[in-house]
Scaffold this motif. Sequence first.
Motif, PDB file in Angstrom:
ATOM      1  N   ILE A  36       0.880  -1.145  -0.020  1.00 58.79           N
ATOM      2  CA  ILE A  36      -0.012   0.116  -0.145  1.00 58.79           C
ATOM      3  C   ILE A  36       0.739   1.301   0.083  1.00 58.79           C
ATOM      4  O   ILE A  36       0.654   1.978  -0.768  1.00 58.79           O
ATOM      5  N   PHE A  37       1.973   1.376   1.000  1.00 59.83           N
ATOM      6  CA  PHE A  37       2.686   2.642   0.845  1.00 59.83           C
ATOM      7  C   PHE A  37       3.354   2.622  -0.322  1.00 59.83           C
ATOM      8  O   PHE A  37       3.697   3.770  -1.003  1.00 59.83           O
ATOM      9  N   ARG A  38       3.798   1.475  -0.862  1.00 61.05           N
ATOM     10  CA  ARG A  38       4.812   1.779  -2.217  1.00 61.05           C
ATOM     11  C   ARG A  38       3.575   2.167  -3.469  1.00 61.05           C
ATOM     12  O   ARG A  38       4.255   3.146  -4.258  1.00 61.05           O
ATOM     13  N   SER A  39       2.553   2.021  -3.387  1.00 58.62           N
ATOM     14  CA  SER A  39       1.632   2.408  -4.348  1.00 58.62           C
ATOM     15  C   SER A  39       1.104   3.961  -3.991  1.00 58.62           C
ATOM     16  O   SER A  39       1.000   4.667  -4.866  1.00 58.62           O
ATOM     17  N   LYS A  40       1.121   4.189  -2.691  1.00 62.20           N
ATOM     18  CA  LYS A  40       0.961   5.507  -2.649  1.00 62.20           C
ATOM     19  C   LYS A  40       2.069   6.549  -3.093  1.00 62.20           C
ATOM     20  O   LYS A  40       1.931   7.521  -3.498  1.00 62.20           O
TER      21      LYS A  40
END
Length: 161
Positions: A36-40
């Motif tokens: 999720i963090f990488r996508s954000k």
Amino acid sequence: MDLVMKELYNHYKIQYKKCQTKTTIINGGNIEDIFIFRSKLSILVEKFGLEASNTNYLLQNYGSQAEAILNSLDGKISDKEKALAIAELQFSLSHESVFTLLDFFSRRTGRLFFNPKSIPPLLEAVADEMGVALSWDKTKKEEEIKKVEQAMADSINFGLS
């Protein structure tokens, strides 16, 4: 670490405590879900007009602190890669005790070892910014640039230059 401590006890009867840092979160490591963090982060990188490869670069170098760096980008700088390097420098000056150009390009960003071709287009702008922040005179700035250029030559030529 525990294995070493057991050996010390077996040989020298030195008492030890179990690892106490196992759950300590290091700076930039406070990420609950890496996907999720990488996508954000990828969305932010795209929003600021940076190359997509900067997502992994920022994530690997700064972890959860990457967002702060991206959010501090100076929109007045048209060259987005320079804007990113300057944002990284400002972050490093404020949070990581970086005091030399060589320290910034080698130990903080890793560019010297993993992407040396990215340094020349950034070197002057980063040196200018660091010089202002650390009150360098022209001579000091030139010395710092020469140290980076020499380190680049050494890394490319394996110290045979």
